[in-house]
Design an enzyme around this catalytic site. Structure first.
Site, PDB file in Angstrom:
ATOM      1  N   PRO A 222       0.831  -1.207   0.000  1.00 33.96           N
ATOM      2  CA  PRO A 222       0.000   0.000   0.000  1.00 33.96           C
ATOM      3  C   PRO A 222       0.866   1.259   0.000  1.00 33.96           C
ATOM      4  O   PRO A 222       2.051   1.195   0.333  1.00 33.96           O
ATOM      5  CB  PRO A 222      -0.793  -0.101   1.309  1.00 33.96           C
ATOM      6  CG  PRO A 222      -0.537  -1.453   1.850  1.00 33.96           C
ATOM      7  CD  PRO A 222       0.678  -1.999   1.212  1.00 33.96           C
ATOM      8  N   PRO A 223       0.284   2.384  -0.349  1.00 40.61           N
ATOM      9  CA  PRO A 223       1.047   3.634  -0.387  1.00 40.61           C
ATOM     10  C   PRO A 223       1.613   3.977   0.987  1.00 40.61           C
ATOM     11  O   PRO A 223       0.997   3.697   2.005  1.00 40.61           O
ATOM     12  CB  PRO A 223       0.006   4.678  -0.792  1.00 40.61           C
ATOM     13  CG  PRO A 223      -1.137   3.923  -1.346  1.00 40.61           C
ATOM     14  CD  PRO A 223      -1.105   2.565  -0.754  1.00 40.61           C
ATOM     15  N   GLY A 224       2.788   4.557   0.973  1.00 44.31           N
ATOM     16  CA  GLY A 224       3.366   5.071   2.213  1.00 44.31           C
ATOM     17  C   GLY A 224       3.976   4.037   3.125  1.00 44.31           C
ATOM     18  O   GLY A 224       4.319   4.327   4.262  1.00 44.31           O
ATOM     19  N   THR A 225       4.148   2.810   2.645  1.00 43.37           N
ATOM     20  CA  THR A 225       4.711   1.800   3.520  1.00 43.37           C
ATOM     21  C   THR A 225       6.229   1.733   3.438  1.00 43.37           C
ATOM     22  O   THR A 225       6.845   0.947   4.147  1.00 43.37           O
ATOM     23  CB  THR A 225       4.144   0.406   3.180  1.00 43.37           C
ATOM     24  OG1 THR A 225       4.177   0.238   1.771  1.00 43.37           O
ATOM     25  CG2 THR A 225       2.722   0.276   3.668  1.00 43.37           C
ATOM     26  N   GLY A 226       6.820   2.531   2.565  1.00 40.92           N
ATOM     27  CA  GLY A 226       8.277   2.588   2.527  1.00 40.92           C
ATOM     28  C   GLY A 226       8.908   1.852   1.367  1.00 40.92           C
ATOM     29  O   GLY A 226      10.082   1.487   1.434  1.00 40.92           O
ATOM     30  N   THR A 228       9.635   3.053  -1.742  1.00 42.96           N
ATOM     31  CA  THR A 228      10.672   3.898  -2.317  1.00 42.96           C
ATOM     32  C   THR A 228      11.864   3.979  -1.374  1.00 42.96           C
ATOM     33  O   THR A 228      13.020   3.892  -1.796  1.00 42.96           O
ATOM     34  CB  THR A 228      10.099   5.298  -2.588  1.00 42.96           C
ATOM     35  OG1 THR A 228       8.894   5.166  -3.323  1.00 42.96           O
ATOM     36  CG2 THR A 228      11.071   6.140  -3.369  1.00 42.96           C
ATOM     37  N   GLU A 445     -21.513  10.357  23.747  1.00 41.01           N
ATOM     38  CA  GLU A 445     -20.158   9.823  23.964  1.00 41.01           C
ATOM     39  C   GLU A 445     -20.067   9.081  25.290  1.00 41.01           C
ATOM     40  O   GLU A 445     -19.391   8.053  25.388  1.00 41.01           O
ATOM     41  CB  GLU A 445     -19.117  10.944  23.903  1.00 41.01           C
ATOM     42  CG  GLU A 445     -18.984  11.628  22.539  1.00 41.01           C
ATOM     43  CD  GLU A 445     -18.735  10.657  21.394  1.00 41.01           C
ATOM     44  OE1 GLU A 445     -18.079   9.619  21.612  1.00 41.01           O
ATOM     45  OE2 GLU A 445     -19.201  10.935  20.274  1.00 41.01           O
TER      46      GLU A 445
HETATM   47  P1  ADP Z   1       5.888   4.285  -0.697  1.00 36.57           P
HETATM   48  O1  ADP Z   1       6.935   4.411  -1.737  1.00 36.57           O
HETATM   49  O2  ADP Z   1       5.680   2.877  -0.231  1.00 36.57           O
HETATM   50  O3  ADP Z   1       4.602   4.933  -1.039  1.00 36.57           O
HETATM   51  P2  ADP Z   1       7.689   5.935   0.721  1.00 36.57           P
HETATM   52  O4  ADP Z   1       8.898   5.099   0.719  1.00 36.57           O
HETATM   53  O5  ADP Z   1       7.642   7.007  -0.287  1.00 36.57           O
HETATM   54  O6  ADP Z   1       6.392   5.047   0.594  1.00 36.57           O
HETATM   55  O7  ADP Z   1       7.480   6.527   2.184  1.00 36.57           O
HETATM   56  C1  ADP Z   1       7.280   7.887   2.399  1.00 36.57           C
HETATM   57  C2  ADP Z   1       7.940   8.312   3.679  1.00 36.57           C
HETATM   58  O8  ADP Z   1       7.327   7.697   4.808  1.00 36.57           O
HETATM   59  C3  ADP Z   1       9.380   7.896   3.754  1.00 36.57           C
HETATM   60  O9  ADP Z   1      10.203   8.851   3.176  1.00 36.57           O
HETATM   61  C4  ADP Z   1       9.622   7.760   5.240  1.00 36.57           C
HETATM   62  O10 ADP Z   1       9.898   9.014   5.818  1.00 36.57           O
HETATM   63  C5  ADP Z   1       8.291   7.304   5.748  1.00 36.57           C
HETATM   64  N1  ADP Z   1       8.253   5.843   5.852  1.00 36.57           N
HETATM   65  C6  ADP Z   1       7.450   5.032   5.141  1.00 36.57           C
HETATM   66  N2  ADP Z   1       7.646   3.759   5.483  1.00 36.57           N
HETATM   67  C7  ADP Z   1       8.606   3.747   6.422  1.00 36.57           C
HETATM   68  C8  ADP Z   1       9.246   2.708   7.167  1.00 36.57           C
HETATM   69  N3  ADP Z   1       8.930   1.420   6.982  1.00 36.57           N
HETATM   70  N4  ADP Z   1      10.195   3.064   8.054  1.00 36.57           N
HETATM   71  C9  ADP Z   1      10.508   4.357   8.234  1.00 36.57           C
HETATM   72  N5  ADP Z   1       9.950   5.361   7.556  1.00 36.57           N
HETATM   73  C10 ADP Z   1       8.992   5.084   6.666  1.00 36.57           C
HETATM   74 ZN    ZN Z   2     -21.139   7.685  18.249  1.00 39.60          ZN
HETATM   75 MG    MG Z   3       6.784   5.601  -3.379  1.00 42.97          MG
END
Ligand code: ADP
Ligand code: ZN
Ligand code: MG
Length: 632
Positions: A222-226, A228, A445
């Site tokens: 998934p996006p943002g998992t690291g 790149t 709540e």
């Molecule tokens: P993806 O390419 O999977 O969408 P990225 O590698 O671009 O995600 O991640 C974006 C940023 O989020 C990274 O530059 C880093 O700062 C942070 N990040 C994401 N995953 C990790 C991880 N597993 N460990 C540490 N930092 C992470």
């Molecule tokens: Zn509620």
């Molecule tokens: Mg990426």
């Protein structure tokens, strides 16, 4: 990391030199003569006055050489006003020709006056004529050359600022190198990539043992998992050049450019082996061909993909070049890309678990002044489902929160603040709630919270708040004790009862329900539905799985597919309704037993806006105890 072949400056200078030269050539500096231009009628007059010694005619103009200094002819002295500035003698003057006139006055005058006339097609020297052709050609070629070569070095050196953004083709991790220690929470993926690093460092050893090293590695997650980040870390660890190219960047460019860049990238990589070639977001070019998407507009992508496949196949298997690619949409990739010899090894980069999240928070917090009360484990527990990029964002928000209150270190409260901001949105300061509405939210709540506190199977209540935020007017935050992978029927029921507790409390205190519970109802219904159709938790419908998810569960892109008859579907609906009603009744009964506690909790919330779960429990328990004592 070795710097490869950066000589962009020479090209841009050459380019500017050509531009200037071209401008001069066109502006006529190298053109006809240094002759002064005079009006046509004045030129005719000069000829008629006999002041012209010789003339030179071309297709475009006439240049007159005036007679050397002498006594002015008598005629001119009669009307001096007509010649305010008589040209100095011996000078050359130039004038244009009148096109399309058979008997041009100036030419006739020259012939009648017997001036020596010399005619030629053009006054421009041959080499200037040649330049007129060559300069634009060279300029266009240079432009393309530069564009193809990553803006001649990328960044500021590019010949035109215009093309700069588009032409950043590959960066060689010019930024600070990334190491495995910068990536956390994705240990399985890291383990797989360690081998690749090892191979890049000692290729000879692997070859001697005859080991076959994967050529192409596809990072999927998934996006943002690291993804790149991991690719860069492999390069950083192996200390080899890193050529990266973002596929989504060139799909919209001119036809042919994407393919050219791919070719270029691979050529460069071959020269720099050992190295890594990384194609980010490969799904942008690697989409399956065919289908509706294959209409004319995708020509460019198609070409780029073809080129990519050709390069993958044409690689010398002995070259120490590792190909990596990343995608979060593996299901759309063209199967041709995944065939053996291409991206045949897939590494899953999944969202981190609890320990992983804590590790990622630690990585991002390691250079920050964290206060002694900071508990990253607690932060990790509040962030289920978040990816690395989200966690990095939380740490950043916490640092900003500390800065806003001019603190010297980041405290746990700053993290709480950051979590609220990110998960619930900003406080809605402008929102005006009537006292009645606020009371209703407080009751609602409190209902969630008290049901959760009363059920041992429910997740503990962390905080309850009636601060209006972007996504909700109030919130009850529950934090699981630990990461859960399997849930029992009782636990699921507890979740549903907590969700229905808000509505139950409103009914108890205010008599009538409100719209405030619609989100709760949606979630409760979804859970009950799954219990019945997928987890076999319905006595009436029994064990069969009645729906299943299709799609990519890893990415949360799923769709439900029904596996039962229409009749059963109707039964499901009935069962969902009954089950919800039953659980709602139980939640309501729980609250009815502590009406006074519910009232007291709501009052406390109205007064203090935010309470911890423990505080709320104390307030409610005391009130309930008082009531019972009073009744007894
Ligand atoms: P993806 O390419 O999977 O969408 P990225 O590698 O671009 O995600 O991640 C974006 C940023 O989020 C990274 O530059 C880093 O700062 C942070 N990040 C994401 N995953 C990790 C991880 N597993 N460990 C540490 N930092 C992470
Ligand atoms: Zn509620
Ligand atoms: Mg990426």
């Amino acid at each position: 990391m070795p710097e490869v072949n950066p000589k962009p400056r020479a090209w841009s200078w050459l380019f500017y030199a050509f531009l200037i030269f071209a401008a001069l050539a066109f502006s006529g500096v190298f053109g006809p003569t240094g002759a002064r231009t005079v009006p046509y009628d004045e030129a005719v007059r000069l000829v008629e006055q006999g002041r012209v010694e010789s003339a030179s005619i071309t297709a475009d103009d006439v240049v007159l050489r005036l007679k050397p200094e002498g006594p002015p002819p008598a005629e001119t002295s009669k009307k001096p006003s007509l010649l305010p500035t008589p040209p100095p003698k011996g000078e050359e003057v130039r004038t244009g020709r009148i096109p399309g006139v058979e008997q041009e006055p100036l030419v006739s005058a020259l012939l009648t006056k017997d001036v020596a006339v010399d005619a030629q097609p053009s006054r421009t020297p041959f080499w200037v004529m040649a330049l007129w052709w060559i300069v634009p050609l060279v300029a266009i070629n240079l432009l393309f050359f530069a564009a193809f070569r990553r803006g001649a070095g990328g960044g500021v050196g590019g010949p035109l600022g215009l093309t700069r953004a588009k032409t950043r083709l590959y960066d060689r991790a010019a930024r600070e190198p990334v190491h495995f220690s910068d990536v956390a929470g994705v240990d399985e993926a890291k383990d797989e990539l360690v081998e690749v690093v090892d191979f890049l460092k000692r290729p000879a050893r692997y070859r001697a043992l005859g080991g076959r090293i994967p050529r192409g590695i596809l990072l999927v997650g998934p996006p943002g998992t690291g993804k790149t980040l991991l690719a860069r870390a492999v390069a950083g660890e192996a200390e080899v050049p890193f050529f990266s190219l973002n596929a989504s960047e060139f799909v919209e460019m001119f036809v042919g450019l994407g393919a050219a860049r791919v070719r270029d990238l691979f050529n460069e990589a071959r020269k720099s082996a050992p190295c890594i070639v990384f194609i980010d977001e490969i799904d942008a070019v690697g989409r399956s061909r065919g289908g509706l998407g294959a209409l004319a507009t995708h020509d460019e992508r198609e070409q780029t993909l073809q080129q990519l496949l050709a390069e993958l196949d044409g690689f010398d298997p002995r070259a120490t070049v590792i190909l990596m690619a990343a995608t979060n949409r593996p299901e759309v990739l063209d199967p041709a890309l995944l065939r053996p010899g291409r991206f045949d090894r897939q590494v899953i980069v999944d969202r981190p678990d609890l320990a992983g999240r804590e590790a990622i928070l630690a990585v991002h917090g390691r250079r920050l002044p964290l206060g002694s009360d900071v508990n990253l484990g607690a932060v990790a527990r509040r962030t289920p489902g978040m990816a690395g990029a989200d966690l990095a964002n939380i740490v950043n928000e916490a640092a900003l929160a500390a800065a806003r209150r001019s603190g010297t270190e980041i405290t746990q409260a700053d993290f709480e603040d950051a979590l609220d901001r990110v998960q619930l949105g900003l406080r809605r300061r402008g929102i005006m709630m009537t006292p009645g509405e606020r009371r209703r939210v407080a009751v609602h709540e409190s209902g969630h919270a008290l049901v959760a506190l009363a059920l041992p199977e429910a997740d503990p209540v962390e905080r309850v708040s009636i601060v209006a935020r972007a996504v909700s007017l109030g919130v009850t935050i529950q934090v699981p004790r630990d990461e859960r992978h399997v849930l029992t029927e009782t636990e699921l029921e507890a979740r549903v009862m907590v969700l229905l507790g808000g509505r139950a409390a409103e009914e108890l205190c205010d008599g009538s329900p409100s719209t405030g519970a619609h989100d709760d109802l949606g979630r409760a219904t979804a859970i009950v539905r799954e219990m019945i159709t997928r987890f076999g938790m319905s006595r009436r419908l029994g064990l069969p799985a009645l729906t299943r998810n299709v799609g990519a569960p890893l990415l949360g892109l799923t769709q439900e597919e029904r596996l039962c008859s229409d009749e059963t579907a109707r039964e499901i609906d009935e069962e969902v309704r009954d089950r919800l009603a039953e659980l709602f009744g139980r939640a309501r009964a729980l609250l009815e037993g502590q009406r006074a506690g519910l009232q007291a909790a709501a009052e406390a919330l109205l007064e203090r806006e935010t309470l911890t779960g423990a505080e709320l429990k104390r307030v409610a328990d005391e009130a309930t105890a008082r009531e019972r004592a009073g009744a007894a």
